[in-house]
Motif scaffolding. Sequence first.
Motif, PDB file in Angstrom:
ATOM      1  N   GLU A 169       0.827  -1.213   0.000  1.00  0.00           N
ATOM      2  CA  GLU A 169       0.000   0.000   0.000  1.00  0.00           C
ATOM      3  C   GLU A 169       0.860   1.261   0.000  1.00  0.00           C
ATOM      4  OE1 GLU A 169      -2.487  -3.289   1.710  1.00  0.00           O
ATOM      5  OE2 GLU A 169      -0.406  -2.619   1.896  1.00  0.00           O
ATOM      6  N   THR A 170       2.000   1.203   0.675  1.00  0.00           N
ATOM      7  CA  THR A 170       2.902   2.352   0.665  1.00  0.00           C
ATOM      8  C   THR A 170       3.476   2.564  -0.727  1.00  0.00           C
ATOM      9  OG1 THR A 170       3.483   2.074   2.995  1.00  0.00           O
ATOM     10  CG2 THR A 170       5.054   3.276   1.637  1.00  0.00           C
ATOM     11  N   ARG A 171       3.820   1.487  -1.412  1.00  0.00           N
ATOM     12  CA  ARG A 171       4.324   1.601  -2.785  1.00  0.00           C
ATOM     13  C   ARG A 171       3.307   2.305  -3.688  1.00  0.00           C
ATOM     14  NH1 ARG A 171       7.727  -2.295  -5.892  1.00  0.00           N
ATOM     15  NH2 ARG A 171       7.547  -3.671  -4.073  1.00  0.00           N
ATOM     16  N   LEU A 172       2.043   1.872  -3.592  1.00  0.00           N
ATOM     17  CA  LEU A 172       1.016   2.482  -4.423  1.00  0.00           C
ATOM     18  C   LEU A 172       0.847   3.965  -4.117  1.00  0.00           C
ATOM     19  CD1 LEU A 172      -1.699  -0.339  -4.342  1.00  0.00           C
ATOM     20  CD2 LEU A 172       0.015   0.127  -6.111  1.00  0.00           C
ATOM     21  N   LYS A 173       0.940   4.318  -2.835  1.00  0.00           N
ATOM     22  CA  LYS A 173       0.797   5.719  -2.447  1.00  0.00           C
ATOM     23  C   LYS A 173       1.969   6.550  -2.981  1.00  0.00           C
ATOM     24  CE  LYS A 173      -2.045   7.104  -0.244  1.00  0.00           C
ATOM     25  NZ  LYS A 173      -3.341   7.768  -0.584  1.00  0.00           N
ATOM     26  N   LEU A 174       3.178   6.008  -2.891  1.00  0.00           N
ATOM     27  CA  LEU A 174       4.352   6.721  -3.409  1.00  0.00           C
ATOM     28  C   LEU A 174       4.258   6.907  -4.920  1.00  0.00           C
ATOM     29  CD1 LEU A 174       7.098   4.912  -1.292  1.00  0.00           C
ATOM     30  CD2 LEU A 174       6.485   7.331  -1.121  1.00  0.00           C
ATOM     31  N   GLU A 175       3.782   5.893  -5.604  1.00  0.00           N
ATOM     32  CA  GLU A 175       3.639   6.020  -7.061  1.00  0.00           C
ATOM     33  C   GLU A 175       2.578   7.046  -7.425  1.00  0.00           C
ATOM     34  OE1 GLU A 175       5.197   1.683  -8.576  1.00  0.00           O
ATOM     35  OE2 GLU A 175       3.025   1.977  -8.396  1.00  0.00           O
ATOM     36  N   GLU A 176       1.555   7.109  -6.617  1.00  0.00           N
ATOM     37  CA  GLU A 176       0.504   8.102  -6.850  1.00  0.00           C
ATOM     38  C   GLU A 176       1.026   9.520  -6.621  1.00  0.00           C
ATOM     39  OE1 GLU A 176      -3.478   9.658  -4.510  1.00  0.00           O
ATOM     40  OE2 GLU A 176      -2.892   7.559  -4.292  1.00  0.00           O
ATOM     41  N   TYR A 177       1.775   9.708  -5.538  1.00  0.00           N
ATOM     42  CA  TYR A 177       2.296  11.038  -5.217  1.00  0.00           C
ATOM     43  C   TYR A 177       3.253  11.553  -6.288  1.00  0.00           C
ATOM     44  CZ  TYR A 177       0.605  11.177  -0.341  1.00  0.00           C
ATOM     45  OH  TYR A 177      -0.164  11.231   0.789  1.00  0.00           O
ATOM     46  N   PHE A 178       4.177  10.685  -6.729  1.00  0.00           N
ATOM     47  CA  PHE A 178       5.284  11.161  -7.563  1.00  0.00           C
ATOM     48  C   PHE A 178       5.180  10.765  -9.037  1.00  0.00           C
ATOM     49  CE2 PHE A 178       7.140  10.814  -3.256  1.00  0.00           C
ATOM     50  CZ  PHE A 178       7.600  12.115  -3.097  1.00  0.00           C
ATOM     51  N   HIS A 179       4.179   9.944  -9.384  1.00  0.00           N
ATOM     52  CA  HIS A 179       4.035   9.463 -10.762  1.00  0.00           C
ATOM     53  C   HIS A 179       5.321   8.776 -11.218  1.00  0.00           C
ATOM     54  CE1 HIS A 179       0.116  11.375 -11.390  1.00  0.00           C
ATOM     55  NE2 HIS A 179       0.594  12.357 -10.656  1.00  0.00           N
ATOM     56  N   ILE A 180       5.752   7.815 -10.412  1.00  0.00           N
ATOM     57  CA  ILE A 180       6.974   7.063 -10.659  1.00  0.00           C
ATOM     58  C   ILE A 180       6.673   5.572 -10.623  1.00  0.00           C
ATOM     59  CG2 ILE A 180       8.583   8.779  -9.701  1.00  0.00           C
ATOM     60  CD1 ILE A 180       8.497   7.132  -7.065  1.00  0.00           C
ATOM     61  N   THR A 181       7.652   4.769 -10.983  1.00  0.00           N
ATOM     62  CA  THR A 181       7.644   3.345 -10.660  1.00  0.00           C
ATOM     63  C   THR A 181       8.522   3.181  -9.427  1.00  0.00           C
ATOM     64  OG1 THR A 181       7.411   2.743 -12.982  1.00  0.00           O
ATOM     65  CG2 THR A 181       8.117   1.018 -11.473  1.00  0.00           C
ATOM     66  N   ALA A 182       7.977   2.593  -8.373  1.00  0.00           N
ATOM     67  CA  ALA A 182       8.696   2.461  -7.102  1.00  0.00           C
ATOM     68  C   ALA A 182       9.275   1.054  -6.970  1.00  0.00           C
ATOM     69  CB  ALA A 182       7.754   2.749  -5.927  1.00  0.00           C
ATOM     70  N   TYR A 183      10.541   0.983  -6.585  1.00  0.00           N
ATOM     71  CA  TYR A 183      11.247  -0.291  -6.429  1.00  0.00           C
ATOM     72  C   TYR A 183      11.717  -0.465  -4.991  1.00  0.00           C
ATOM     73  CZ  TYR A 183      11.410  -0.387 -11.538  1.00  0.00           C
ATOM     74  OH  TYR A 183      11.065  -0.403 -12.864  1.00  0.00           O
ATOM     75  N   ASP A 184      11.691  -1.725  -4.550  1.00  0.00           N
ATOM     76  CA  ASP A 184      12.145  -2.088  -3.214  1.00  0.00           C
ATOM     77  C   ASP A 184      13.619  -2.476  -3.278  1.00  0.00           C
ATOM     78  OD1 ASP A 184      12.147  -2.716  -0.538  1.00  0.00           O
ATOM     79  OD2 ASP A 184      10.743  -4.387  -0.674  1.00  0.00           O
ATOM     80  N   GLU A 185      14.403  -1.994  -2.332  1.00  0.00           N
ATOM     81  CA  GLU A 185      15.801  -2.409  -2.223  1.00  0.00           C
ATOM     82  C   GLU A 185      16.105  -2.664  -0.754  1.00  0.00           C
ATOM     83  OE1 GLU A 185      18.485  -0.716  -0.768  1.00  0.00           O
ATOM     84  OE2 GLU A 185      17.500   1.186  -0.282  1.00  0.00           O
ATOM     85  N   PHE A 186      17.123  -3.500  -0.516  1.00  0.00           N
ATOM     86  CA  PHE A 186      17.448  -3.872   0.850  1.00  0.00           C
ATOM     87  C   PHE A 186      18.951  -3.976   1.005  1.00  0.00           C
ATOM     88  CE2 PHE A 186      18.796  -7.359   3.629  1.00  0.00           C
ATOM     89  CZ  PHE A 186      18.237  -6.990   4.839  1.00  0.00           C
ATOM     90  N   GLY A 187      19.452  -3.454   2.111  1.00  0.00           N
ATOM     91  CA  GLY A 187      20.869  -3.588   2.418  1.00  0.00           C
ATOM     92  C   GLY A 187      21.079  -3.429   3.912  1.00  0.00           C
ATOM     93  N   MET A 188      22.224  -3.890   4.382  1.00  0.00           N
ATOM     94  CA  MET A 188      22.574  -3.778   5.797  1.00  0.00           C
ATOM     95  C   MET A 188      23.935  -3.104   5.915  1.00  0.00           C
ATOM     96  SD  MET A 188      21.518  -7.618   7.022  1.00  0.00           S
ATOM     97  CE  MET A 188      21.995  -7.304   8.731  1.00  0.00           C
ATOM     98  N   THR A 189      24.049  -2.191   6.856  1.00  0.00           N
ATOM     99  CA  THR A 189      25.311  -1.496   7.056  1.00  0.00           C
ATOM    100  C   THR A 189      26.454  -2.478   7.287  1.00  0.00           C
ATOM    101  OG1 THR A 189      24.200   0.439   7.965  1.00  0.00           O
ATOM    102  CG2 THR A 189      26.518   0.173   8.523  1.00  0.00           C
ATOM    103  N   GLU A 190      26.171  -3.573   7.989  1.00  0.00           N
ATOM    104  CA  GLU A 190      27.207  -4.558   8.302  1.00  0.00           C
ATOM    105  C   GLU A 190      27.828  -5.192   7.062  1.00  0.00           C
ATOM    106  OE1 GLU A 190      24.083  -4.886  11.670  1.00  0.00           O
ATOM    107  OE2 GLU A 190      24.166  -4.361   9.540  1.00  0.00           O
ATOM    108  N   PHE A 191      27.176  -5.041   5.903  1.00  0.00           N
ATOM    109  CA  PHE A 191      27.658  -5.605   4.644  1.00  0.00           C
ATOM    110  C   PHE A 191      27.855  -4.525   3.584  1.00  0.00           C
ATOM    111  CE2 PHE A 191      25.544  -8.912   6.966  1.00  0.00           C
ATOM    112  CZ  PHE A 191      26.274 -10.073   6.716  1.00  0.00           C
ATOM    113  N   LEU A 192      28.022  -3.306   4.008  1.00  0.00           N
ATOM    114  CA  LEU A 192      28.098  -2.172   3.091  1.00  0.00           C
ATOM    115  C   LEU A 192      26.846  -2.075   2.230  1.00  0.00           C
ATOM    116  CD1 LEU A 192      31.801  -1.957   1.806  1.00  0.00           C
ATOM    117  CD2 LEU A 192      30.662  -0.487   3.469  1.00  0.00           C
ATOM    118  N   GLY A 193      25.660  -2.373   2.839  1.00  0.00           N
ATOM    119  CA  GLY A 193      24.433  -2.158   2.081  1.00  0.00           C
ATOM    120  C   GLY A 193      24.230  -0.679   1.882  1.00  0.00           C
TER     121      GLY A 193
END
Length: 451
Positions: free
Chosen positions: A226-250
């Motif tokens: 639902e957050t993705r859809l809201k972000l796409e609505e606000y900015f007229h973008i395609t929203a992508y999920d990414e993940f990283g951890m500081t412990e691995f230089l994410g």
Amino acid sequence: MSDRKYFNEEIETLPRERLRALQLERLQAVVTRAYRQNPFYRQLYDEAGVKPEDIKSLEDIQKLPFLEKKSVRAAYPYGMAMVPPGGEQGALEVHATSGTTGKSVPVFATRRDLQNWAELNARELWMVGLRPGDILLNCYGYGLPTGGFGFHYGALEMGVMVIPMGSDARQYERIFEFIVDFGVSAMCMTPSVGLYLGRKARELGIDFTRTRLRIGLFGAEPWPWETRLKLEEYFHITAYDEFGMTEFLGPGMTCECQERQGMHAWADTFLVECIDPETGEWVEEGQEGELVWTWLTGEGTAMIRYRSRDLSRLWWEERCPCGRTHPKIGAIKGRTDDAVSIRGLLVFPSQVEAALLRFPETGTNFRIIVDRHDGLDTFLLKVEVKERQLLEQNERCQELARAMAEAVKSVTGNTPKVELVPPDSLPRATGGESKTASARVEDRRKLHAGA
């Protein structure tokens, strides 16, 4: 604009059997190097009764003990380092976790680590559609956190101009000015910052269809669809999920491709397991569990079987429709250490967020407050509203609070008492706090324990 489909086609499309063989070769090498060069690991493995030569297959990684954050913190400051500071072969850069619940976990990067980091991030930026000549607005924090630097280095590696805006969302007018005036193509930030900026943009009447903005990369905290859809609505973008951890230089660990059916985890650099958080045993492929990470190529820091506490799924496909062969993880559902038990049921902040986003009146933030009275748990949910004037309409607020309570109950099984509060009045996550529940959950039961 380049018509290349991949940033590094050879490695991104390497067949699974060759990826697994490469993983085993690198796992054996990093375990051997850690045992021989690092007193922390030598003691850890000696106490567990395991030697590097015991690792003959990828399944043998289960013979190695897990790394826990508390044990890594106990090795602070240099206990996890594999090289000395500085010099041609030494650590040239150090990053660290926020340290909000104890000592920071430092990660040391050599010249080669930084080059690899840049390449991993370039793969991700290319994968979501950026090309040389595009412009990236980077709204992750620069400094000890890795978010800002990771995407910055990746953008430079692939020939994308980067604007290092930083994570202070309060300068929203300047952010919008740069998006419009500089022709920004893509932006990266946490989802909560994105929601805040989107609402501010709507208040100011900014029309993003009249800009070049088309891509958004969001991560560093669990966020529902639902957050993705809201972000796409606000900015007229395609929203992508990414993940990283500081412990691995994410970032640079995992990211969605344009199929958006899971995040590719770069198997040439990281070996990821999915375990039952209670037993530590592997779960079946595709089943939900806790992610455990091993950094196969880390030169300055060794992170081997590090428990992330992040809940997700792990699976391999013969080949994704995008053509890549690396395994996938699902969207992060939450963390084993941010689920709060209320009246015997587990409640994740991401579940509450998904329920609240159904209401257009919902503002940027909320806070779960759990207490105990007369031996029973109480569940108070404070919700920021978008418009302060709404709070003057008592009857409408009462109806809205009841509807929100029912929506939260439908996804968590718990009925909260909902209190509507003014915009921007609740505590916000900063830096690494956004990955934990510290900014979304206040458990007051601990204050009364034994009272």
